[in-house]
Enzyme design. Structure first.
Site, PDB file in Angstrom:
ATOM      1  N   LYS A  14       0.858  -1.192   0.000  1.00 12.61           N
ATOM      2  CA  LYS A  14       0.000   0.000   0.000  1.00 12.61           C
ATOM      3  C   LYS A  14       0.886   1.231   0.000  1.00 12.61           C
ATOM      4  O   LYS A  14       1.437   1.625   1.026  1.00 12.61           O
ATOM      5  CB  LYS A  14      -0.926   0.048   1.216  1.00 12.61           C
ATOM      6  N   SER A  33       4.423   7.906  10.367  1.00 11.22           N
ATOM      7  CA  SER A  33       4.373   8.715  11.591  1.00 11.22           C
ATOM      8  C   SER A  33       4.148   7.846  12.830  1.00 11.22           C
ATOM      9  O   SER A  33       3.685   6.705  12.736  1.00 11.22           O
ATOM     10  CB  SER A  33       3.230   9.721  11.476  1.00 11.22           C
ATOM     11  N   CYS A  45      13.113  11.425   7.300  1.00 12.36           N
ATOM     12  CA  CYS A  45      13.084  10.898   8.666  1.00 12.36           C
ATOM     13  C   CYS A  45      14.462  10.983   9.296  1.00 12.36           C
ATOM     14  O   CYS A  45      14.600  10.844  10.498  1.00 12.36           O
ATOM     15  CB  CYS A  45      12.600   9.464   8.671  1.00 12.36           C
TER      16      CYS A  45
END
Ligand code: NAD
Length: 519
Positions: A196, A249, A304
């Site tokens: 996904k 997240s 990140c």
């Protein structure tokens, strides 16, 4: 190229697409080797963050489409798992060649949908490509262990076998690299996959899936579904899915970790970050400032492993001016413009949130030494631009420090000693990456030893490990125990079977007699 690739390629082809009346292309699903349009009534616009132009429309897959993807992956598994390892590796060898050949198209899709500069977008694809290259060398990681004679005539050995159907849930910020962290290792280890991509920038993932088919991945081995929370819940709950790789997240990752684990799955979840640089007074000014500016503001801070806090041991005063100059020297522009150093943020909401957090820092007493709020780029007035921003005098209690801003904002802090800096870094909830800048081997060694963070740079601002290592975020930046790619990645996608085997020795004589030709 089949539909998945060419449709999206067309949407990403124009260097500066003007809004057209033509219907934007639909992003396709990949189910059982075929690219198909979703039958859903629910679609999301994929927008160019520099212009707000709609590049494509993403379907929120229906339950039956999701079920079909999982069924295809389940059906493909028995044959794929016994496909010889060298044959699986040869698919990856072909795949790396196809990714290289299509590097520019992939990078362009990343720039158009995600916003980062073309140079950063090429890096996005390249760092993923390196995982595909590493997957070509997977065989040693698949080796088991043997102990002969654990009892009289008994041998014991372990095998690493694939899990079955596994799934990957991806973030927006590395639309090519993160999918490539996941499915190449998983399928080369013998699993089948349901991917996904991020609903914000699915184009590169779809192109990569198309190239994987072209490389010879049999139908059903890799499937792609689109959507958001519903699809995530279905992935977490579906008993046929054995493991989930997640990058994104904290909020989504902690939820997926809890829900997936509750359903009995393995979950590896790479979460949010607040990466600190510790700058010692002896650090080389030019190279340190250049490294800080690139790591804090590059890719609009949406990495990140971006440096979002810098701790200046001995104070900020001598660093202020050179850092300001380096930050001011970065050009804000649409990612495909040749002079762009910093592109737009992903969405108007992300921009508004970053600006709100900058304001909260100022309200709490930080000085806005460089203010990127309200930045306007001529020609791209509708873009989600935030300029490089330096917040000075930031303290641990400020919201701007505690929250992951995920924008081009550097929180500058002070410490009077390396010990104090270490306490500060180790006191943050996140533990993804960190870096020290110093000329002292002793300071660097103390830092690498005592810092409670999983990836450490010594005079290296963004220490992302290459794929023969693993991506080893710690504490609040990771949930799970086996990290992505490298040896740990293969361990995550395989399970150990231990065989204890006895073949009585007297049988050998009996077979010899039984097979002896009659006189
Ligand atoms: P995100 O969590 O919003 O989205 C990631 C995925 O989770 C998407 O596929 C999305 O559809 C899904 N999702 C989002 N909210 C959800 C919810 N409430 N419930 C279930 N699923 C949900 O993350 P993002 O904004 O796309 O990516 C940025 C974040 O990812 C940053 O926090 C960044 O630090 C993190 N990140 C971490 C790493 C790492 O390796 N540690 C790498 C890249 C990005």
């Amino acid at each position: 190229a089949s539909w998945g690739f060419s449709r999206l390629l067309a949407s990403a082809a124009a260097p500066n697409p003007v809004a057209s009346t033509a219907e934007p292309p639909k992003v396709e699903l990949l189910i059982d080797g075929k690219f198909v349009d979703s039958t859903t009534a629910n679609w999301v616009d994929v927008k160019n963050p520099a212009t707000q132009d709609v590049l494509s429309r993403l379907p929120l897959s229906t339950r039956s489409e999701f079920d079909a993807a999982v069924a295809a992956a389940s059906a493909a598994f028995p044959k794929w798992r016994v496909t010889p390892v060298p044959t699986r590796i040869r698919v990856m060898l072909k795949y790396q060649e196809l990714i290289r050949a299509n590097m520019e198209e992939l990078a362009r899709s990343v720039t158009m949908e995600q916003g980062k500069t073309l140079a950063d977008a090429r890096g996005d694809v390249f760092r993923g490509l390196e995982v595909v290259e590493a997957a070509c060398g997977i065989a040693p990681y698949l080796m088991g262990e043997v102990v002969e004679n654990v009892a009289g005539g008994i041998d014991c050995f372990s095998l690493r076998q694939p899990l079955g159907v596994v799934a990957g849930i991806c973030p927006f910020n590395f639309p090519a690299m993160v999918p490539l962290w996941m499915f190449p290792m998983a399928v080369t280890a013998g699993n089948t996959f349901v991917l996904k991509p991020s609903e914000r920038d699915p184009g590169a993932a779809v192109m990569l899936a198309d190239l994987a088919q072209q490389a010879g991945l049999p139908k059903g081995v890799l499937n792609v579904v689109h959507g958001s929370r519903d699809v995530v819940d279905w992935i977490c709950d579906d008993p046929a899915i054995r493991a989930i790789s997640f990058v994104g997240s904290n909020q989504a990752g902690r939820y997926i970790y809890a829900r997936g684990c509750a359903a009995g799955k393995r979950v590896q979840a790479n979460l949010g970050a607040k990466n600190h640089a510790v700058v010692m007074p002896d650090a080389d000014v030019d190279s340190t400032v250049k490294a800080l500016a690139g790591a804090a503001f590059g890719a609009a801070g949406q990495r990140c492993m971006a440096i979002s806090a810098a701790v200046f041991v001995g104070g900020f005063d001598r660093w202020r001016q050179p850092l300001l100059e380096a930050a001011r020297g970065l050009k804000l522009n649409a990612g495909w413009e040749a002079d762009a150093d910093v592109g737009p943020m992903i969405s108007p909401e992300a921009k508004a949130r970053a600006e709100r957090l900058i304001a909260s820092g100022a309200a709490a007493g930080a000085r806005v030494t460089l203010d990127g709020r309200g930045a306007v780029v001529p020609g791209y007035e509708r873009g989600n631009f935030v300029g490089p921003t330096i917040l000075e005098g930031v303290t641990q209690d400020m919201e701007a420090y505690k929250e992951e801003i995920f924008g081009p904002v550097l929180c500058c802090m002070n410490a009077s000693s390396l010990d104090e800096a270490l306490t500060l870094v180790n006191g943050n909830e996140h533990g993804n990456g960190t870096a020290i800048f110093t000329r002292s081997g002793a300071a660097a060694r103390k830092f690498q030893n005592e810092v409670d963070v999983g990836m450490v740079g010594i005079n290296v601002p963004i220490p992302v490990p290459l794929p023969f290592f693993s991506f080893t975020g710690w504490r609040g930046s990771f949930a799970g125990d086996l990290h992505m790619y490298g040896r740990a990645g293969v361990q995550f996608y395989t399970q150990t079977k231990t065989v204890t085997s006895k073949w009585p020795s007297e049988d050998v004589g009996a077979i010899a007699q039984a097979q002896a030709p009659s006189p």
